[in-house]
Design an enzyme around this catalytic site. Structure first.
Site, PDB file in Angstrom:
ATOM      1  N   SER A  27       0.860  -1.188   0.000  1.00 52.41           N
ATOM      2  CA  SER A  27       0.000   0.000   0.000  1.00 52.41           C
ATOM      3  C   SER A  27       0.896   1.238   0.000  1.00 52.41           C
ATOM      4  O   SER A  27       2.067   1.166   0.412  1.00 52.41           O
ATOM      5  CB  SER A  27      -0.855  -0.011   1.272  1.00 52.41           C
ATOM      6  OG  SER A  27      -1.448   1.247   1.501  1.00 52.41           O
ATOM      7  N   TYR A  71      -1.867  -1.004  10.485  1.00 55.93           N
ATOM      8  CA  TYR A  71      -1.879  -1.310   9.045  1.00 55.93           C
ATOM      9  C   TYR A  71      -0.602  -0.790   8.377  1.00 55.93           C
ATOM     10  O   TYR A  71       0.052  -1.505   7.612  1.00 55.93           O
ATOM     11  CB  TYR A  71      -3.123  -0.676   8.414  1.00 55.93           C
ATOM     12  CG  TYR A  71      -3.293  -0.969   6.944  1.00 55.93           C
ATOM     13  CD1 TYR A  71      -3.717  -2.223   6.502  1.00 55.93           C
ATOM     14  CD2 TYR A  71      -3.058   0.016   5.983  1.00 55.93           C
ATOM     15  CE1 TYR A  71      -3.888  -2.488   5.145  1.00 55.93           C
ATOM     16  CE2 TYR A  71      -3.230  -0.236   4.629  1.00 55.93           C
ATOM     17  CZ  TYR A  71      -3.650  -1.489   4.216  1.00 55.93           C
ATOM     18  OH  TYR A  71      -3.814  -1.747   2.874  1.00 55.93           O
TER      19      TYR A  71
HETATM   20  N1  NAP Z   1      -8.892  -1.426  -0.541  1.00 51.93           N
HETATM   21  C1  NAP Z   1      -7.914  -0.543  -0.380  1.00 51.93           C
HETATM   22  O1  NAP Z   1      -8.157   0.662  -0.178  1.00 51.93           O
HETATM   23  C2  NAP Z   1      -6.481  -0.968  -0.494  1.00 51.93           C
HETATM   24  C3  NAP Z   1      -5.502   0.007  -0.726  1.00 51.93           C
HETATM   25  C4  NAP Z   1      -4.165  -0.367  -0.800  1.00 51.93           C
HETATM   26  C5  NAP Z   1      -3.831  -1.698  -0.645  1.00 51.93           C
HETATM   27  N2  NAP Z   1      -4.796  -2.638  -0.416  1.00 51.93           N
HETATM   28  C6  NAP Z   1      -4.385  -4.027  -0.227  1.00 51.93           C
HETATM   29  O2  NAP Z   1      -4.938  -4.812  -1.256  1.00 51.93           O
HETATM   30  C7  NAP Z   1      -5.159  -6.141  -0.780  1.00 51.93           C
HETATM   31  C8  NAP Z   1      -6.559  -6.596  -1.151  1.00 51.93           C
HETATM   32  O3  NAP Z   1      -7.487  -5.759  -0.477  1.00 51.93           O
HETATM   33  P1  NAP Z   1      -9.019  -5.599  -0.902  1.00 51.93           P
HETATM   34  O4  NAP Z   1      -9.256  -4.167  -1.008  1.00 51.93           O
HETATM   35  O5  NAP Z   1      -9.350  -6.508  -2.029  1.00 51.93           O
HETATM   36  O6  NAP Z   1      -9.707  -6.092   0.456  1.00 51.93           O
HETATM   37  P2  NAP Z   1     -10.907  -7.118   0.700  1.00 51.93           P
HETATM   38  O7  NAP Z   1     -11.985  -6.900  -0.278  1.00 51.93           O
HETATM   39  O8  NAP Z   1     -11.228  -7.000   2.156  1.00 51.93           O
HETATM   40  O9  NAP Z   1     -10.198  -8.523   0.408  1.00 51.93           O
HETATM   41  C9  NAP Z   1      -9.231  -9.071   1.268  1.00 51.93           C
HETATM   42  C10 NAP Z   1      -9.417 -10.568   1.281  1.00 51.93           C
HETATM   43  O10 NAP Z   1      -8.463 -11.135   2.212  1.00 51.93           O
HETATM   44  C11 NAP Z   1      -9.157 -12.089   2.974  1.00 51.93           C
HETATM   45  N3  NAP Z   1      -8.611 -12.366   4.290  1.00 51.93           N
HETATM   46  C12 NAP Z   1      -8.604 -11.549   5.365  1.00 51.93           C
HETATM   47  N4  NAP Z   1      -8.129 -12.214   6.435  1.00 51.93           N
HETATM   48  C13 NAP Z   1      -7.844 -13.468   6.023  1.00 51.93           C
HETATM   49  C14 NAP Z   1      -7.336 -14.612   6.675  1.00 51.93           C
HETATM   50  N5  NAP Z   1      -7.075 -14.622   7.984  1.00 51.93           N
HETATM   51  N6  NAP Z   1      -7.144 -15.744   5.965  1.00 51.93           N
HETATM   52  C15 NAP Z   1      -7.459 -15.768   4.637  1.00 51.93           C
HETATM   53  N7  NAP Z   1      -7.946 -14.724   3.981  1.00 51.93           N
HETATM   54  C16 NAP Z   1      -8.139 -13.576   4.656  1.00 51.93           C
HETATM   55  C17 NAP Z   1     -10.533 -11.451   3.169  1.00 51.93           C
HETATM   56  O11 NAP Z   1     -11.467 -12.385   3.638  1.00 51.93           O
HETATM   57  P3  NAP Z   1     -12.727 -11.825   4.526  1.00 51.93           P
HETATM   58  O12 NAP Z   1     -13.592 -11.072   3.571  1.00 51.93           O
HETATM   59  O13 NAP Z   1     -13.335 -13.086   5.059  1.00 51.93           O
HETATM   60  O14 NAP Z   1     -12.125 -10.942   5.577  1.00 51.93           O
HETATM   61  C18 NAP Z   1     -10.827 -10.949   1.779  1.00 51.93           C
HETATM   62  O15 NAP Z   1     -11.404 -11.926   0.951  1.00 51.93           O
HETATM   63  C19 NAP Z   1      -4.869  -6.099   0.721  1.00 51.93           C
HETATM   64  O16 NAP Z   1      -3.581  -6.610   0.971  1.00 51.93           O
HETATM   65  C20 NAP Z   1      -4.913  -4.624   1.052  1.00 51.93           C
HETATM   66  O17 NAP Z   1      -4.116  -4.281   2.157  1.00 51.93           O
HETATM   67  C21 NAP Z   1      -6.106  -2.303  -0.347  1.00 51.93           C
END
Ligand code: NAP
Length: 261
Positions: free
Chosen positions: A137, A150
């Site tokens: 991020s 985070y």
């Molecule tokens: N969205 C943003 O603003 C943003 C910005 C910069 C970087 N990122 C990064 O991008 C990546 C993807 O994020 P996203 O936005 O797609 O978020 P998301 O929609 O919340 O997806 C994250 C996934 O990881 C899974 N997860 C969480 N805890 C877990 C565990 N203990 N074991 C297995 N799976 C687990 C979640 O499952 P559950 O739904 O069951 O929790 C979810 O399916 C992350 O690394 C995040 O830090 C996101």
């Protein structure tokens, strides 16, 4: 790396970015293993994608990571591309963080990518090729108030990616670190969305970020910082952090209201 026919592991596959990335990789001809903890969502996604396998597991523990790595190895043998995308977020004053929640977030965001890499890297090294993509991020380069846990996890992931990339330089195994700015996915709570609106935070659609992740893999990039001016602020913070303290001071005061909701 040419994705066609490659054995690809994607964690966080049932999430906002993960499900879109899984579709994009499948369309590019990847042989996919999708990892997440939400079994029904994962199974439904795998069914839509040609030949994709689903591995349900909890990446918040070392045992869970080992179980996932064992399943992957028995399904695929070796791995060509590991994409560490699963993640958790937390937006609150640090003194209000629950100690177990801190541990869980650091495990999912930092230790799980390290453990999966540790367990799957030997197969890449023995074949003399492979790629690890760690999704961090902008908060992994700029520490943001109210996101201390985070930010710490993503700073760690960036450091791990840089060190490992240098360590593996002569092996044929490559490491890519991707740093999106905010993205419209379920990861962002109502409080974060409202804070983002109040502070003028830019938010990308998942599709834009997915395109950049796939391009970083195609182009063998060592890193990809997504979004302007955030990518510029990353550079400024590295050389003039006091200036960024000053630039963020007003935004931090506005964000404080939402972090305490
Ligand atoms: N969205 C943003 O603003 C943003 C910005 C910069 C970087 N990122 C990064 O991008 C990546 C993807 O994020 P996203 O936005 O797609 O978020 P998301 O929609 O919340 O997806 C994250 C996934 O990881 C899974 N997860 C969480 N805890 C877990 C565990 N203990 N074991 C297995 N799976 C687990 C979640 O499952 P559950 O739904 O069951 O929790 C979810 O399916 C992350 O690394 C995040 O830090 C996101």
């Amino acid at each position: 790396m040419n994705i066609i026919g490659k054995k690809v592991v994607l964690t966080g596959a049932a999430g906002g970015m993960g499900s879109a990335l899984a579709v994009a990789l499948s369309q590019r001809g990847a042989q996919l293993v999708l990892v997440d903890r939400d079994a029904p969502a994962l199974q439904a996604l795998a069914k839509r994608l040609d030949g994709a396998h689903a591995v349900t597991g909890d990446l918040a523990s070392t045992t869970g990571c080992k179980h996932v790595a064992d399943e992957i190895s028995s399904l695929l043998g070796g791995v060509d591309l590991l994409i560490n995308l699963a993640g958790l977020n937390s937006f609150r004053p640090f003194e209000e963080e629950d100690p177990q929640a801190i541990e869980r977030l650091i495990h999912v965001n930092l230790l799980a990518p390290m453990l999966l890499t540790n367990l799957l890297l030997p197969s890449m090294l023995s074949q003399g090729s492979g790629r690890i993509v760690n999704v961090g991020s902008v908060f992994g380069s700029i520490g943001f108030a109210w996101f201390s846990t985070y930010s710490a996890s993503k700073f760690g992931l960036r450091g791990f990616s840089e060190a490992l990339r240098r360590e593996l330089a002569d092996t044929g195994v490559r490491v890519t670190y991707v740093a999106p700015r905010a993205v419209k996915t379920p990861m962002n709570s109502d409080a974060i969305i409202r804070m983002g609106e109040a502070t003028g935070m830019n938010m990308d659609l998942p599709e834009r970020v997915i395109t950049r992740i796939v391009a970083a893999i195609d182009d063998d990039r060592k890193d990809s910082y997504i979004g302007f001016p955030e990518s510029l602020f990353v550079r400024i913070n590295a050389i003039l952090p006091r200036l960024v303290d000053w630039m963020l001071a007003k935004q931090n005061r506005i964000a404080a209201k939402f972090a305490r909701l």
